[in-house]
Design a protein around this motif. Structure first.
Motif, PDB file in Angstrom:
ATOM      1  N   ASP A 124     -68.407  49.006 -13.554  1.00 17.96           N
ATOM      2  CA  ASP A 124     -67.934  49.819 -14.665  1.00 17.96           C
ATOM      3  C   ASP A 124     -68.807  51.063 -14.826  1.00 17.96           C
ATOM      4  O   ASP A 124     -68.327  52.106 -15.250  1.00 17.96           O
ATOM      5  N   ARG A 125     -70.080  50.943 -14.473  1.00 18.22           N
ATOM      6  CA  ARG A 125     -71.026  52.047 -14.491  1.00 18.22           C
ATOM      7  C   ARG A 125     -72.089  51.776 -13.446  1.00 18.22           C
ATOM      8  O   ARG A 125     -72.397  50.617 -13.175  1.00 18.22           O
ATOM      9  N   TRP A 126     -72.672  52.834 -12.881  1.00 19.26           N
ATOM     10  CA  TRP A 126     -73.825  52.662 -12.005  1.00 19.26           C
ATOM     11  C   TRP A 126     -74.644  53.946 -12.026  1.00 19.26           C
ATOM     12  O   TRP A 126     -74.155  54.993 -12.418  1.00 19.26           O
ATOM     13  N   GLY A 127     -75.887  53.828 -11.639  1.00 25.68           N
ATOM     14  CA  GLY A 127     -76.748  55.001 -11.624  1.00 25.68           C
ATOM     15  C   GLY A 127     -78.100  54.668 -11.008  1.00 25.68           C
ATOM     16  O   GLY A 127     -78.306  53.585 -10.462  1.00 25.68           O
ATOM     17  N   VAL A 128     -79.012  55.622 -11.138  1.00 27.25           N
ATOM     18  CA  VAL A 128     -80.353  55.503 -10.583  1.00 27.25           C
ATOM     19  C   VAL A 128     -81.353  55.866 -11.671  1.00 27.25           C
ATOM     20  O   VAL A 128     -81.163  56.851 -12.388  1.00 27.25           O
ATOM     21  N   ARG A 129     -82.396  55.069 -11.773  1.00 26.73           N
ATOM     22  CA  ARG A 129     -83.507  55.348 -12.689  1.00 26.73           C
ATOM     23  C   ARG A 129     -84.763  55.509 -11.845  1.00 26.73           C
ATOM     24  O   ARG A 129     -85.076  54.641 -11.026  1.00 26.73           O
ATOM     25  N   LEU A 130     -85.468  56.621 -12.001  1.00 26.16           N
ATOM     26  CA  LEU A 130     -86.691  56.864 -11.242  1.00 26.16           C
ATOM     27  C   LEU A 130     -87.893  56.269 -11.966  1.00 26.16           C
ATOM     28  O   LEU A 130     -87.947  56.258 -13.193  1.00 26.16           O
ATOM     29  N   GLY A 131     -88.859  55.790 -11.178  1.00 28.40           N
ATOM     30  CA  GLY A 131     -90.118  55.299 -11.712  1.00 28.40           C
ATOM     31  C   GLY A 131     -90.134  53.804 -11.880  1.00 28.40           C
ATOM     32  O   GLY A 131     -89.098  53.157 -11.757  1.00 28.40           O
ATOM     33  N   PRO A 132     -91.294  53.257 -12.135  1.00 32.27           N
ATOM     34  CA  PRO A 132     -92.563  53.974 -12.061  1.00 32.27           C
ATOM     35  C   PRO A 132     -92.838  54.410 -10.623  1.00 32.27           C
ATOM     36  O   PRO A 132     -92.429  53.746  -9.678  1.00 32.27           O
ATOM     37  N   VAL A 133     -93.505  55.548 -10.496  1.00 36.25           N
ATOM     38  CA  VAL A 133     -93.789  56.116  -9.178  1.00 36.25           C
ATOM     39  C   VAL A 133     -94.491  55.075  -8.337  1.00 36.25           C
ATOM     40  O   VAL A 133     -95.388  54.398  -8.823  1.00 36.25           O
ATOM     41  N   PRO A 134     -94.087  54.867  -7.134  1.00 34.28           N
ATOM     42  CA  PRO A 134     -93.146  55.611  -6.287  1.00 34.28           C
ATOM     43  C   PRO A 134     -91.750  54.991  -6.255  1.00 34.28           C
ATOM     44  O   PRO A 134     -90.979  55.293  -5.356  1.00 34.28           O
ATOM     45  N   CYS A 135     -91.417  54.165  -7.222  1.00 36.11           N
ATOM     46  CA  CYS A 135     -90.188  53.359  -7.157  1.00 36.11           C
ATOM     47  C   CYS A 135     -88.975  54.053  -7.746  1.00 36.11           C
ATOM     48  O   CYS A 135     -89.077  55.049  -8.454  1.00 36.11           O
ATOM     49  N   LYS A 136     -87.813  53.474  -7.435  1.00 37.31           N
ATOM     50  CA  LYS A 136     -86.553  53.823  -8.078  1.00 37.31           C
ATOM     51  C   LYS A 136     -85.772  52.529  -8.270  1.00 37.31           C
ATOM     52  O   LYS A 136     -85.987  51.557  -7.550  1.00 37.31           O
ATOM     53  N   THR A 137     -84.893  52.535  -9.239  1.00 36.81           N
ATOM     54  CA  THR A 137     -84.018  51.392  -9.497  1.00 36.81           C
ATOM     55  C   THR A 137     -82.576  51.876  -9.460  1.00 36.81           C
ATOM     56  O   THR A 137     -82.213  52.811 -10.173  1.00 36.81           O
ATOM     57  N   VAL A 138     -81.780  51.252  -8.612  1.00 39.20           N
ATOM     58  CA  VAL A 138     -80.345  51.508  -8.591  1.00 39.20           C
ATOM     59  C   VAL A 138     -79.716  50.366  -9.391  1.00 39.20           C
ATOM     60  O   VAL A 138     -80.007  49.201  -9.146  1.00 39.20           O
ATOM     61  N   TRP A 139     -78.905  50.710 -10.367  1.00 37.42           N
ATOM     62  CA  TRP A 139     -78.334  49.712 -11.264  1.00 37.42           C
ATOM     63  C   TRP A 139     -76.809  49.851 -11.310  1.00 37.42           C
ATOM     64  O   TRP A 139     -76.266  50.909 -11.018  1.00 37.42           O
ATOM     65  N   ALA A 140     -76.179  48.763 -11.668  1.00 35.99           N
ATOM     66  CA  ALA A 140     -74.737  48.726 -11.879  1.00 35.99           C
ATOM     67  C   ALA A 140     -74.459  47.781 -13.037  1.00 35.99           C
ATOM     68  O   ALA A 140     -75.168  46.784 -13.210  1.00 35.99           O
ATOM     69  N   GLU A 141     -73.443  48.080 -13.811  1.00 25.85           N
ATOM     70  CA  GLU A 141     -73.070  47.222 -14.929  1.00 25.85           C
ATOM     71  C   GLU A 141     -71.614  46.807 -14.834  1.00 25.85           C
ATOM     72  O   GLU A 141     -70.755  47.587 -14.415  1.00 25.85           O
ATOM     73  N   LEU A 142     -71.379  45.565 -15.229  1.00 31.12           N
ATOM     74  CA  LEU A 142     -70.042  44.989 -15.272  1.00 31.12           C
ATOM     75  C   LEU A 142     -69.764  44.551 -16.704  1.00 31.12           C
ATOM     76  O   LEU A 142     -70.504  43.737 -17.253  1.00 31.12           O
ATOM     77  N   ASP A 143     -68.713  45.099 -17.302  1.00 33.05           N
ATOM     78  CA  ASP A 143     -68.322  44.694 -18.649  1.00 33.05           C
ATOM     79  C   ASP A 143     -67.510  43.411 -18.569  1.00 33.05           C
ATOM     80  O   ASP A 143     -66.781  43.196 -17.594  1.00 33.05           O
ATOM     81  N   PRO A 144     -67.578  42.566 -19.610  1.00 30.09           N
ATOM     82  CA  PRO A 144     -66.827  41.297 -19.539  1.00 30.09           C
ATOM     83  C   PRO A 144     -65.323  41.490 -19.391  1.00 30.09           C
ATOM     84  O   PRO A 144     -64.681  40.723 -18.707  1.00 30.09           O
ATOM     85  N   GLY A 145     -64.757  42.510 -19.949  1.00 31.00           N
ATOM     86  CA  GLY A 145     -63.317  42.772 -19.789  1.00 31.00           C
ATOM     87  C   GLY A 145     -63.106  44.088 -19.082  1.00 31.00           C
ATOM     88  O   GLY A 145     -62.207  44.829 -19.406  1.00 31.00           O
ATOM     89  N   GLY A 146     -63.959  44.385 -18.102  1.00 35.26           N
ATOM     90  CA  GLY A 146     -63.991  45.693 -17.437  1.00 35.26           C
ATOM     91  C   GLY A 146     -62.739  46.045 -16.680  1.00 35.26           C
ATOM     92  O   GLY A 146     -61.726  45.353 -16.730  1.00 35.26           O
ATOM     93  N   ARG A 147     -62.841  47.105 -15.902  1.00 35.03           N
ATOM     94  CA  ARG A 147     -61.688  47.693 -15.214  1.00 35.03           C
ATOM     95  C   ARG A 147     -61.234  46.913 -13.997  1.00 35.03           C
ATOM     96  O   ARG A 147     -60.262  47.253 -13.385  1.00 35.03           O
ATOM     97  N   ARG A 148     -61.945  45.880 -13.590  1.00 37.83           N
ATOM     98  CA  ARG A 148     -61.582  45.148 -12.386  1.00 37.83           C
ATOM     99  C   ARG A 148     -60.308  44.400 -12.548  1.00 37.83           C
ATOM    100  O   ARG A 148     -59.783  43.928 -13.356  1.00 37.83           O
TER     101      ARG A 148
END
Length: 148
Positions: A124-148
């Protein structure tokens, strides 16, 4: 008698307990496979559907093992369920300078490059969060009644 602040607390308080799962894994194809298997087991334990979350975990973990690999460093898989039932998948790796970009399609058919399109389609949503240096986190979210 409920005051306005009591009512606000009732409305904003999670209806179910917040659940979290986090595990470090080797930044290898084997670690990526283990991420998918562990996520499936955790989702079963929480009584949540396996797919599409399992597919998203597989893609994000594979990306961390292939594109986010730093010798001697692992990646971390994180799963969390909010009080309103949103499942958040996070994969953190040690290569913060290598940030995935959104794109409509790969220019030519290639062996790789379509994974994040899959994530974008399934999540339903995804993105990237930088930090803490030197890392990054790629995330995704699924809503309980999402678009799937």
């Amino acid at each position: 008698m409920n005051t306005l602040s009591d009512l606000n607390q009732e409305i904003t308080a999670p209806r179910t307990p917040l659940r979290r799962f986090s595990v470090p894994l080797s930044a290898t194809r084997r670690g990526a496979r283990l991420a998918r298997l562990l996520a499936a087991e955790q989702l079963r334990a929480w009584g949540l559907p396996l797919d599409p979350a399992r597919l998203i975990v597989a893609e994000l973990a594979a990306n961390a093992a292939v594109h986010g690999k730093v010798p001697g460093r692992s990646f971390r898989l994180g799963l969390a369920v909010t009080g309103c039932g949103v499942l958040r998948i996070e994969v953190t790796d040690a290569k913060g300078e290598c940030v995935p970009r959104r794109r409509d399609a790969a220019p030519d058919p290639v062996e790789s490059g379509y994974g994040l399109l899959l994530v974008e389609e399934l999540a339903d949503r995804w993105g990237v969060r930088l930090g803490p240096v030197p890392c990054k986190t790629v995330w995704a979210e699924l809503d309980p009644g999402g678009r799937r």
